[in-house]
Design a protein around this motif. Sequence first.
Motif, short mmCIF file in Angstrom:
data_model
loop_
_atom_site.label_atom_id
_atom_site.label_comp_id
_atom_site.label_asym_id
_atom_site.label_seq_id
_atom_site.Cartn_x
_atom_site.Cartn_y
_atom_site.Cartn_z
N SER A 8 -18.13 41.45 -32.76
CA SER A 8 -18.13 42.91 -32.63
C SER A 8 -18.44 43.28 -31.19
N THR A 104 -16.07 50.65 -25.64
CA THR A 104 -16.05 49.27 -26.16
C THR A 104 -16.14 48.27 -25.02
N ASP A 134 -15.89 48.80 -34.91
CA ASP A 134 -15.13 47.80 -35.66
C ASP A 134 -15.48 46.38 -35.26
N LEU A 135 -15.07 45.45 -36.11
CA LEU A 135 -15.15 44.03 -35.79
C LEU A 135 -14.01 43.66 -34.85
N ASP A 136 -14.25 42.65 -34.04
CA ASP A 136 -13.21 42.15 -33.15
C ASP A 136 -12.54 40.94 -33.81
N ASN A 247 -14.61 47.34 -41.62
CA ASN A 247 -14.50 48.32 -40.53
C ASN A 247 -14.66 49.75 -41.03
N ARG A 250 -18.29 50.37 -41.53
CA ARG A 250 -18.98 50.54 -40.24
C ARG A 250 -18.61 51.86 -39.59
#
Length: 440
Positions: A8, A104, A134-136, A247, A250
């Motif tokens: 993340s 980000t 969000d997650l990467d 996501n 989150r």
Amino acid sequence: MPWRETLSPVRMERVALVAPLEARLEMLTEVARSEAVELDLPYEPGTGPEEYNRAAEAAVVHGPVAALVGWSPSRALPDLQSALEPHGASAVVIRRPQGAQPPTLLTGDEPRRRQVPALSRLLVDTYTTVPYADLDPARIAGVAYVVMFGMMFGDAGQGALLVIAGLMIRFLKVPWLERFRRTWLFITGAGLAAVFFGFLYGEFFGPTGVIPVLWLDPLDEPIPLLVAAVVLGAVLLAGSYALGTINRVREGGWGYALYARSGLAGALLFAAVGLVAWGLLASSPLILVIAGVAALLALILMFIGLFTESGGGATGGLQASVELVDSVVQLGSNLVSFARLAAFGLTHAALMMVVWQATSALWAPDWRAVLAILVFIIGNALTFALEGLVAGIQALRLEYYELFSRVFQEEGRRFRPWNPETNDPSVTAEVSAPVERHHP
């Protein structure tokens, strides 16, 4: 670095930079040197030395104190604070404005640690900037890409050439190869995947018989290959729904995720489709009933979410109904779209079959052997180039349209640290007389 931190964006803090009025430029010099703050300025920041004066004049002044606000990675704050203290300045964490999305900054992309990005990183960056919440999925996306590529490009011999090419790019100290250095792991991984599927298909520069068929011959058993491609697509779609649900939670909490097409509601509908397939295969009415109930519940949740997004009313109801039907159709088409993994695997095998048959037909223990070898080499080269390009594009298409569309719902904003080129001491005298200003 803990692996969880790579999944993340780096945690950001809203900070106020406060300094005595006469120490504004010193504070800004330290901020620029740290490359740890994205300043909120009322203009588009430049990169020249005049930027120091412009930022100093944009500071909010209250009595003997000047202040600026911005975003900073939380782990960079201790060093920034230490650098500011000698000038009587400070970086203070303040409350994040409601509704504001922090910029980000992805792990490994920090200004002082920035490396040449891997191609898996570019896979995501080309599609979107990962939103802060969000997650990467860069690493997962890279693995999915090479697996899909390998299934379409299954040939142990040609895959080995890709592996060799990737290792040469990594280890050869040739200047013109430097620009491709970031691709070496990606090319090597794609080559290994092609070698793996090549062994499964029994393909080594075509159906030469050098290696045995460990699983199936694509041309003899296309249906099992087609089913395997759809099953692999279902697994990848399930992963994208899982990431999408995380996501959505989150981004807006469980309530938002519950009604989102790419959240829990969408995942439930996808699970219902899987249950239907299971129920049909097992001839189990109970499983089919459970699938029907799950599908109905998912459709109701999705309709509520779409109806809310559309603003309600008759028009909103009509719009939500259309989008609901579209979502169901898309789910089916997305799943079937993975059949192209088998289709292009078959195409590759068919092309190599033609090359091998032409080579075999020409072969004879005289001058025709040279012609056969030429046909074999040219045929392999053409297939390698053509199928490599097609498989690469098709894997990218599946990644973007079928998978990323569920993982991401919005676009993030990249962290841009305030870092002008230099602080020319001569500009200090040009700072305008301070005008007392207050935050609105």
